[in-house]
Scaffold this motif. Structure first.
Motif, PDB file in Angstrom:
ATOM      1  N   GLY A 196      18.179   1.637  14.110  1.00  0.00           N
ATOM      2  CA  GLY A 196      18.977   2.568  14.917  1.00  0.00           C
ATOM      3  C   GLY A 196      20.074   3.200  14.087  1.00  0.00           C
ATOM      4  N   PHE A 197      20.740   2.395  13.295  1.00  0.00           N
ATOM      5  CA  PHE A 197      21.818   2.886  12.441  1.00  0.00           C
ATOM      6  C   PHE A 197      21.319   3.955  11.474  1.00  0.00           C
ATOM      7  N   LEU A 198      20.100   3.743  10.947  1.00  0.00           N
ATOM      8  CA  LEU A 198      19.547   4.675   9.963  1.00  0.00           C
ATOM      9  C   LEU A 198      18.856   5.872  10.634  1.00  0.00           C
ATOM     10  N   GLY A 199      18.932   5.921  11.966  1.00  0.00           N
ATOM     11  CA  GLY A 199      18.362   7.057  12.703  1.00  0.00           C
ATOM     12  C   GLY A 199      16.848   7.017  12.804  1.00  0.00           C
ATOM     13  N   GLY A 200      16.265   5.819  12.660  1.00  0.00           N
ATOM     14  CA  GLY A 200      14.806   5.692  12.677  1.00  0.00           C
ATOM     15  C   GLY A 200      14.233   5.295  14.027  1.00  0.00           C
ATOM     16  N   THR A 201      12.907   5.129  14.063  1.00  0.00           N
ATOM     17  CA  THR A 201      12.229   4.654  15.273  1.00  0.00           C
ATOM     18  C   THR A 201      11.522   3.338  14.951  1.00  0.00           C
ATOM     19  N   LEU A 202      11.249   2.563  16.011  1.00  0.00           N
ATOM     20  CA  LEU A 202      10.706   1.216  15.816  1.00  0.00           C
ATOM     21  C   LEU A 202       9.673   0.948  16.887  1.00  0.00           C
ATOM     22  N   ASP A 203       8.546   0.370  16.468  1.00  0.00           N
ATOM     23  CA  ASP A 203       7.455   0.128  17.406  1.00  0.00           C
ATOM     24  C   ASP A 203       6.761  -1.183  17.050  1.00  0.00           C
TER      25      ASP A 203
ATOM     26  N   PRO B  14      14.018   9.347   9.139  1.00  0.00           N
ATOM     27  CA  PRO B  14      14.160  10.732   8.667  1.00  0.00           C
ATOM     28  C   PRO B  14      14.552  10.707   7.187  1.00  0.00           C
ATOM     29  N   LYS B  15      13.956  11.589   6.398  1.00  0.00           N
ATOM     30  CA  LYS B  15      14.239  11.587   4.955  1.00  0.00           C
ATOM     31  C   LYS B  15      15.679  11.989   4.658  1.00  0.00           C
ATOM     32  N   GLU B  16      16.188  12.917   5.502  1.00  0.00           N
ATOM     33  CA  GLU B  16      17.576  13.344   5.303  1.00  0.00           C
ATOM     34  C   GLU B  16      18.462  12.557   6.248  1.00  0.00           C
ATOM     35  N   ARG B  17      19.734  12.467   5.895  1.00  0.00           N
ATOM     36  CA  ARG B  17      20.630  11.677   6.724  1.00  0.00           C
ATOM     37  C   ARG B  17      20.869  12.316   8.084  1.00  0.00           C
TER      38      ARG B  17
ATOM     39  N   ASP C 268       0.854  -1.174   0.000  1.00  0.00           N
ATOM     40  CA  ASP C 268       0.000   0.000   0.000  1.00  0.00           C
ATOM     41  C   ASP C 268       0.898   1.235   0.000  1.00  0.00           C
ATOM     42  N   GLY C 269       0.942   1.929  -1.125  1.00  0.00           N
ATOM     43  CA  GLY C 269       1.798   3.106  -1.252  1.00  0.00           C
ATOM     44  C   GLY C 269       2.494   3.100  -2.599  1.00  0.00           C
ATOM     45  N   ASP C 270       3.015   4.266  -2.988  1.00  0.00           N
ATOM     46  CA  ASP C 270       3.783   4.280  -4.229  1.00  0.00           C
ATOM     47  C   ASP C 270       5.109   4.991  -4.022  1.00  0.00           C
ATOM     48  N   LYS C 271       5.733   5.381  -5.119  1.00  0.00           N
ATOM     49  CA  LYS C 271       7.087   5.938  -5.067  1.00  0.00           C
ATOM     50  C   LYS C 271       7.304   6.873  -3.863  1.00  0.00           C
ATOM     51  N   THR C 272       8.236   6.514  -2.989  1.00  0.00           N
ATOM     52  CA  THR C 272       8.532   7.318  -1.800  1.00  0.00           C
ATOM     53  C   THR C 272      10.047   7.386  -1.642  1.00  0.00           C
ATOM     54  N   MET C 273      10.598   8.585  -1.787  1.00  0.00           N
ATOM     55  CA  MET C 273      12.057   8.703  -1.758  1.00  0.00           C
ATOM     56  C   MET C 273      12.600   8.883  -0.337  1.00  0.00           C
ATOM     57  N   LEU C 274      13.741   8.253  -0.086  1.00  0.00           N
ATOM     58  CA  LEU C 274      14.366   8.285   1.232  1.00  0.00           C
ATOM     59  C   LEU C 274      15.879   8.209   1.060  1.00  0.00           C
ATOM     60  N   TYR C 275      16.612   9.022   1.825  1.00  0.00           N
ATOM     61  CA  TYR C 275      18.069   8.956   1.780  1.00  0.00           C
ATOM     62  C   TYR C 275      18.483   7.879   2.770  1.00  0.00           C
ATOM     63  N   SER C 276      19.015   6.768   2.274  1.00  0.00           N
ATOM     64  CA  SER C 276      19.245   5.622   3.150  1.00  0.00           C
ATOM     65  C   SER C 276      20.394   4.746   2.637  1.00  0.00           C
ATOM     66  N   VAL C 277      20.571   3.599   3.288  1.00  0.00           N
ATOM     67  CA  VAL C 277      21.619   2.652   2.882  1.00  0.00           C
ATOM     68  C   VAL C 277      20.909   1.396   2.379  1.00  0.00           C
ATOM     69  N   ARG C 278      20.945   1.188   1.082  1.00  0.00           N
ATOM     70  CA  ARG C 278      20.103   0.154   0.475  1.00  0.00           C
ATOM     71  C   ARG C 278      20.207  -1.234   1.120  1.00  0.00           C
ATOM     72  N   PRO C 279      21.427  -1.820   1.259  1.00  0.00           N
ATOM     73  CA  PRO C 279      21.478  -3.184   1.809  1.00  0.00           C
ATOM     74  C   PRO C 279      20.902  -3.274   3.230  1.00  0.00           C
ATOM     75  N   ILE C 280      20.995  -2.187   3.998  1.00  0.00           N
ATOM     76  CA  ILE C 280      20.474  -2.222   5.372  1.00  0.00           C
ATOM     77  C   ILE C 280      18.949  -2.140   5.355  1.00  0.00           C
TER      78      ILE C 280
END
Ligand code: ADP
Length: 261
Positions: free
Chosen positions: A232-239, A255-258, A138-150
């Motif tokens: 955690g590495f990507l600076g995100g939250t988890l629930d 976060p969209k930006e690093r 559910d959703g379409d193209k959504t851009m994010l600055y991230s580390v692909r393999p992670i």
């Protein structure tokens, strides 16, 4: 008079108390970290010993000529399976440690999360089909600055669990939402669920819910630990929200930006 006193005694009583409290907190943290490290080493040794003991046992039986010729292949198969399990364990352990240390050999880049999700679902299709589990994106193209393999591994582990701990004909749905500054990724299944008392612990290394059902299902108990450290590495939250026999839902925001780690 006050100024002179401060010069003569530059550290006030309050500051000393504060310092002592900080020292105490630091010490407590150190003890806790030390405790975790010790538990982790004990777990690793235990987890590695089990397959190694099996490998060694089967090999010895074959070496002693105690196996009928027609069973040799069967035993070799067991050795192969246990060795594969060892490899998976070691690889996963290395991955968790790297994330824990804030290390990654990979680059940050602009990614379309939806594409990452579609790729992961494609790779899991065969396992999903075996149980007739359906994916729903559910959703379409959504851009994010991230580390692909992670990011890839986080979504893979969550979807893989969504299939493994699901019933026949279940569903795994992945919801993507652009929150402006952040991107929300939610992975939801209608599977067996996680008991309330285990919900905090499933993110620990090697922890598996002690229900005969989930113990029968293959796994290292490191999947969610990789997810937690990856997020955690990507600076995100988890629930996590879960209900027995209803299903589980993991919500993450990135976060969209690093964010520098
Ligand atoms: P693994 O799947 O390799 O055992 P994980 O770290 O991925 O390890 O998960 C830890 C435990 O949490 C699993 O063994 C399982 O008992 C439970 N679990 C994880 N995901 C789910 C889910 N989606 N539904 C129900 N139980 C789950």
């Amino acid at each position: 008079g006050e100024v002179i006193q401060m010069i003569a005694n530059p550290v006030t009583r309050e500051q000393r108390v504060e310092g002592a409290v900080l020292l105490l907190i630091n010490e407590t943290e150190k003890v806790e970290r030390e405790q975790l490290r010790r538990e982790f080493s004990a777990n690793v040794s235990h987890e590695l010993m089990t397959p190694l003991t099996a490998v060694s046992g089967f090999a010895e039986i074959i070496r002693n000529g105690m196996v009928r010729q027609e069973d040799v292949q069967k035993f070799a198969g067991r050795i192969y399976d246990e060795a594969q399990r060892l490899i998976a364990l070691i690889e996963d352990t290395i991955r968790v440690s790297q994330l824990d240390e804030g290390e990654t050999p990979y680059d940050w880049e602009e990614l379309d999360v939806c594409q990452v999700v579609r790729d992961v679902c494609g790779r899991l299709k065969e396992i999903a089909d075996k149980k007739n589990v359906h994916f729903y994106i559910d959703g379409d193209k959504t851009m994010l600055y991230s580390v692909r393999p992670i990011l890839d591994e986080i979504i893979y582990n969550l979807c893989d669990n969504g299939i493994k701990y699901n019933k026949e004909d279940g569903t795994v749905s992945i919801h993507l939402r652009d929150l402006g500054e952040q991107v929300e990724i939610r992975v939801k299944d209608n599977g067996i669920g996680i008991p309330p008392e285990d919900q905090k612990r499933v993110f620990e290394r090697f922890y598996r819910v002690d229900k005969s059902h989930s113990k029968e299902i293959g796994g290292t108990g490191l999947g969610l630990s990789i997810v937690k450290h990856g997020v955690g590495f990507l600076g995100g939250t988890l629930d996590l929200a879960s209900e027995i026999d209803k299903g589980s839902e993991i919500t993450m925001t990135f976060p969209k930006e690093r964010k520098t780690v």
